[in-house]
Scaffold this motif. Structure first.
Motif, mmCIF file in Angstrom:
data_model
loop_
_atom_site.group_PDB
_atom_site.id
_atom_site.type_symbol
_atom_site.label_atom_id
_atom_site.label_comp_id
_atom_site.label_asym_id
_atom_site.label_seq_id
_atom_site.Cartn_x
_atom_site.Cartn_y
_atom_site.Cartn_z
ATOM 1 N N ILE A 178 -3.367 4.085 9.413
ATOM 2 C CA ILE A 178 -2.382 3.912 10.480
ATOM 3 C C ILE A 178 -2.746 4.671 11.759
ATOM 4 C CG2 ILE A 178 -0.774 5.827 9.976
ATOM 5 C CD1 ILE A 178 1.477 3.635 10.207
ATOM 6 N N SER A 179 -3.445 5.785 11.609
ATOM 7 C CA SER A 179 -3.825 6.549 12.799
ATOM 8 C C SER A 179 -4.762 5.747 13.702
ATOM 9 C CB SER A 179 -4.489 7.869 12.391
ATOM 10 O OG SER A 179 -5.643 7.619 11.613
ATOM 11 N N GLN A 180 -5.618 4.919 13.085
ATOM 12 C CA GLN A 180 -6.516 4.068 13.876
ATOM 13 C C GLN A 180 -5.830 2.762 14.280
ATOM 14 O OE1 GLN A 180 -10.197 4.598 11.101
ATOM 15 N NE2 GLN A 180 -11.003 4.023 13.084
ATOM 16 N N TYR A 181 -4.919 2.309 13.455
ATOM 17 C CA TYR A 181 -4.243 1.029 13.695
ATOM 18 C C TYR A 181 -3.469 1.042 15.012
ATOM 19 C CZ TYR A 181 -1.060 -2.931 12.874
ATOM 20 O OH TYR A 181 -0.339 -4.086 12.982
ATOM 21 N N HIS A 182 -2.806 2.154 15.303
ATOM 22 C CA HIS A 182 -2.001 2.234 16.531
ATOM 23 C C HIS A 182 -2.858 2.107 17.780
ATOM 24 C CE1 HIS A 182 1.753 2.765 14.621
ATOM 25 N NE2 HIS A 182 1.533 3.983 14.155
ATOM 26 N N SER A 183 -4.099 2.577 17.708
ATOM 27 C CA SER A 183 -4.970 2.500 18.880
ATOM 28 C C SER A 183 -5.757 1.190 18.932
ATOM 29 C CB SER A 183 -5.943 3.683 18.900
ATOM 30 O OG SER A 183 -6.759 3.676 17.745
ATOM 31 N N MET A 184 -5.989 0.588 17.763
ATOM 32 C CA MET A 184 -6.792 -0.650 17.703
ATOM 33 C C MET A 184 -5.942 -1.913 17.607
ATOM 34 S SD MET A 184 -9.914 0.438 15.156
ATOM 35 C CE MET A 184 -11.003 1.812 15.540
ATOM 36 N N ASN A 185 -4.843 -1.812 16.852
ATOM 37 C CA ASN A 185 -3.916 -2.932 16.685
ATOM 38 C C ASN A 185 -4.637 -4.212 16.247
ATOM 39 O OD1 ASN A 185 -1.423 -4.079 16.576
ATOM 40 N ND2 ASN A 185 -0.898 -3.698 18.703
ATOM 41 N N ASP A 186 -4.660 -5.253 17.093
ATOM 42 C CA ASP A 186 -5.266 -6.517 16.688
ATOM 43 C C ASP A 186 -6.795 -6.481 16.718
ATOM 44 O OD1 ASP A 186 -5.528 -6.408 19.414
ATOM 45 O OD2 ASP A 186 -4.855 -8.455 19.790
ATOM 46 N N GLN A 187 -7.357 -5.326 17.060
ATOM 47 C CA GLN A 187 -8.809 -5.178 17.035
ATOM 48 C C GLN A 187 -9.298 -4.538 15.742
ATOM 49 O OE1 GLN A 187 -9.621 -2.912 20.619
ATOM 50 N NE2 GLN A 187 -9.781 -4.770 21.853
ATOM 51 N N MET A 188 -8.392 -4.342 14.795
ATOM 52 C CA MET A 188 -8.752 -3.701 13.534
ATOM 53 C C MET A 188 -9.084 -4.726 12.459
ATOM 54 S SD MET A 188 -6.649 -1.005 11.103
ATOM 55 C CE MET A 188 -7.400 0.489 11.756
ATOM 56 N N ARG A 189 -10.091 -4.397 11.655
ATOM 57 C CA ARG A 189 -10.451 -5.194 10.477
ATOM 58 C C ARG A 189 -10.375 -4.283 9.253
ATOM 59 N NH1 ARG A 189 -14.131 -9.850 9.319
ATOM 60 N NH2 ARG A 189 -14.211 -10.117 11.581
ATOM 61 N N ILE A 190 -9.724 -4.770 8.199
ATOM 62 C CA ILE A 190 -9.613 -4.034 6.935
ATOM 63 C C ILE A 190 -10.161 -4.919 5.821
ATOM 64 C CG2 ILE A 190 -8.071 -2.848 5.323
ATOM 65 C CD1 ILE A 190 -5.995 -2.734 7.622
ATOM 66 N N THR A 191 -11.077 -4.383 5.035
ATOM 67 C CA THR A 191 -11.623 -5.143 3.907
ATOM 68 C C THR A 191 -11.400 -4.362 2.628
ATOM 69 O OG1 THR A 191 -13.357 -6.033 5.353
ATOM 70 C CG2 THR A 191 -13.622 -6.354 2.980
ATOM 71 N N LEU A 192 -10.800 -5.026 1.657
ATOM 72 C CA LEU A 192 -10.542 -4.438 0.349
ATOM 73 C C LEU A 192 -11.578 -4.985 -0.625
ATOM 74 C CD1 LEU A 192 -8.310 -2.502 -0.676
ATOM 75 C CD2 LEU A 192 -7.115 -4.504 -1.581
ATOM 76 N N MET A 193 -12.297 -4.097 -1.295
ATOM 77 C CA MET A 193 -13.330 -4.515 -2.250
ATOM 78 C C MET A 193 -12.920 -4.134 -3.665
ATOM 79 S SD MET A 193 -16.776 -3.282 -0.197
ATOM 80 C CE MET A 193 -16.139 -1.624 0.118
ATOM 81 N N GLY A 194 -13.005 -5.103 -4.556
ATOM 82 C CA GLY A 194 -12.639 -4.830 -5.940
ATOM 83 C C GLY A 194 -12.645 -6.102 -6.758
ATOM 84 N N ALA A 195 -11.876 -6.091 -7.841
ATOM 85 C CA ALA A 195 -11.797 -7.241 -8.744
ATOM 86 C C ALA A 195 -10.397 -7.838 -8.698
ATOM 87 C CB ALA A 195 -12.144 -6.822 -10.170
ATOM 88 N N GLU A 196 -10.319 -9.150 -8.611
ATOM 89 C CA GLU A 196 -9.032 -9.847 -8.514
ATOM 90 C C GLU A 196 -8.152 -9.599 -9.739
ATOM 91 O OE1 GLU A 196 -7.546 -11.408 -6.198
ATOM 92 O OE2 GLU A 196 -9.051 -12.007 -4.725
ATOM 93 N N ASN A 197 -8.762 -9.359 -10.909
ATOM 94 C CA ASN A 197 -7.973 -9.154 -12.121
ATOM 95 C C ASN A 197 -7.490 -7.718 -12.290
ATOM 96 O OD1 ASN A 197 -10.377 -7.924 -12.733
ATOM 97 N ND2 ASN A 197 -10.790 -9.103 -14.579
ATOM 98 N N ASN A 198 -7.719 -6.884 -11.275
ATOM 99 C CA ASN A 198 -7.233 -5.505 -11.271
ATOM 100 C C ASN A 198 -5.886 -5.480 -10.553
ATOM 101 O OD1 ASN A 198 -6.753 -2.785 -10.975
ATOM 102 N ND2 ASN A 198 -8.687 -2.308 -9.964
ATOM 103 N N SER A 199 -4.816 -5.121 -11.264
ATOM 104 C CA SER A 199 -3.471 -5.152 -10.683
ATOM 105 C C SER A 199 -3.354 -4.223 -9.478
ATOM 106 C CB SER A 199 -2.427 -4.777 -11.736
ATOM 107 O OG SER A 199 -2.658 -3.472 -12.235
ATOM 108 N N GLN A 200 -4.051 -3.078 -9.511
ATOM 109 C CA GLN A 200 -4.014 -2.150 -8.378
ATOM 110 C C GLN A 200 -4.590 -2.796 -7.120
ATOM 111 O OE1 GLN A 200 -6.239 1.127 -9.996
ATOM 112 N NE2 GLN A 200 -4.410 2.185 -10.722
ATOM 113 N N PHE A 201 -5.615 -3.623 -7.306
ATOM 114 C CA PHE A 201 -6.246 -4.317 -6.188
ATOM 115 C C PHE A 201 -5.235 -5.232 -5.502
ATOM 116 C CE2 PHE A 201 -8.808 -7.855 -4.452
ATOM 117 C CZ PHE A 201 -9.748 -7.150 -3.717
ATOM 118 N N GLY A 202 -4.467 -5.989 -6.297
ATOM 119 C CA GLY A 202 -3.459 -6.889 -5.750
ATOM 120 C C GLY A 202 -2.327 -6.152 -5.063
ATOM 121 N N GLU A 203 -1.889 -5.051 -5.657
ATOM 122 C CA GLU A 203 -0.802 -4.266 -5.075
ATOM 123 C C GLU A 203 -1.200 -3.688 -3.718
ATOM 124 O OE1 GLU A 203 0.340 -1.263 -7.840
ATOM 125 O OE2 GLU A 203 0.668 -2.702 -9.468
#
Length: 290
Positions: free
Chosen positions: A219-244
């Motif tokens: 969030i500290s970077q999001y406020h300054s970047m807003n629509d210029q931010m990219r977030i990528t989540l890496m993991g396995a689809e069958n991992n419930s924590q990944f989905g949450e």
């Protein structure tokens, strides 16, 4: 000058993107139970799961020899390339960046090595940035300047549900004791630091606390970047924590570009089967449009 962009198979890149940008990949190989398995062409879901099983031998990245590099660069020269930009996985994961750098110093070839200080999504984004810039006529020097900009404005963190794999591979010799691990299943947070090493950050006994720390970091970077931010989540689809965590990211950062990708096996052999990687910061496409 005809420039070849090189990376390794730890970078998250689609087959289509590799073809579109004419990317050349050095395929990493994993030594496991006395055999050698290429990360892409020699991997199956069964083998991946077996490598990450606690009861098996410790998988390790196989070193790449100078002889291999000589043959590799010779083949690229035959295709007409006379300059080379290699965007590598973090030196803390593999000795490959140092091996290529050493080779470059003794070679007559014009080779630039750029350490992504990461692995997976961010590394792949750097490769895409380089590819697009070279297609638009930029020089390798101009590309490297923007790669540094992207590296400085992005972070990669890991959430690890079991540090056993890290202990097996020698990354940590301490951590939560085994009795606590049986009952509480803590989440250990690590990050790729400014030297490309995986460093311990924190341990949380509750998932929500771990997720809250991740959100606070972003969030500290999001406020300054807003629509210029990219977030990528890496993991396995069958991992419930990944989905949450993916749902939380969508809820809290509505204007950011949020993506999902598989965690490369070259990273997962260190961080474990259910580990999750989060890369976030400046969208590389924003850099292109500047």
């Amino acid at each position: 000058m005809k420039v070849a962009i090189l990376t390794d198979t730890s970078a998250c890149l689609t087959v289509d993107k590799i073809k579109e940008l004419n990317i050349h990949q050095i395929e990493l190989s994993i030594e496991f139970e006395g055999s050698r398995y290429p990360e892409k062409t020699g991997m199956t879901p069964y083998l991946r799961d077996k490598m990450l099983d606690k009861r098996t031998d410790t998988p390790v990245l196989e070193p790449i020899s100078t002889a291999y590099l000589e043959e590799y660069f010779e083949s690229l020269e035959k295709e007409g390339y006379d300059e080379f930009l290699y965007i590598s996985l973090a030196n803390g994961i593999s000795s490959l960046p140092k091996v290529v750098s050493s080779y470059a110093k003794t070679s007559d070839r014009k080779i630039t090595v750029f350490d992504s200080y990461s692995s997976g999504a961010l590394q792949g984004q750097m490769v895409e940035l380089a590819g697009e810039m070279l297609l638009s006529g930029k020089t390798v020097s101009q590309v490297v300047d923007q790669l540094i900009n992207l590296r400085n404005n992005n972070r990669t963190y890991m959430l690890i549900s079991d540090i056993y794999q890290l202990m097996k591979t020698g990354y940590v010799s301490n951590g939560v004791n085994s009795m606590s691990n049986l009952f509480l299943r803590p989440l250990t947070m690590m990050k790729f630091n400014e030297n490309g090493k995986l460093a311990m950050v924190n341990t949380h006994y509750r998932e929500k606390k771990a997720y809250s720390e991740v959100l606070e970091l972003i969030i500290s970077q999001y406020h300054s970047m807003n629509d210029q931010m990219r977030i990528t989540l890496m993991g396995a689809e069958n991992n419930s924590q990944f989905g949450e965590l993916y749902e939380l990211l969508q809820e809290n950062f509505p204007t950011a570009k949020i993506e999902k990708d598989e965690l490369p096996i070259s990273l997962a052999i260190y961080t474990g089967k259910k580990s999750i990687g989060i890369s976030f910061g400046l969208d590389w496409k924003t850099v292109i449009s500047e």
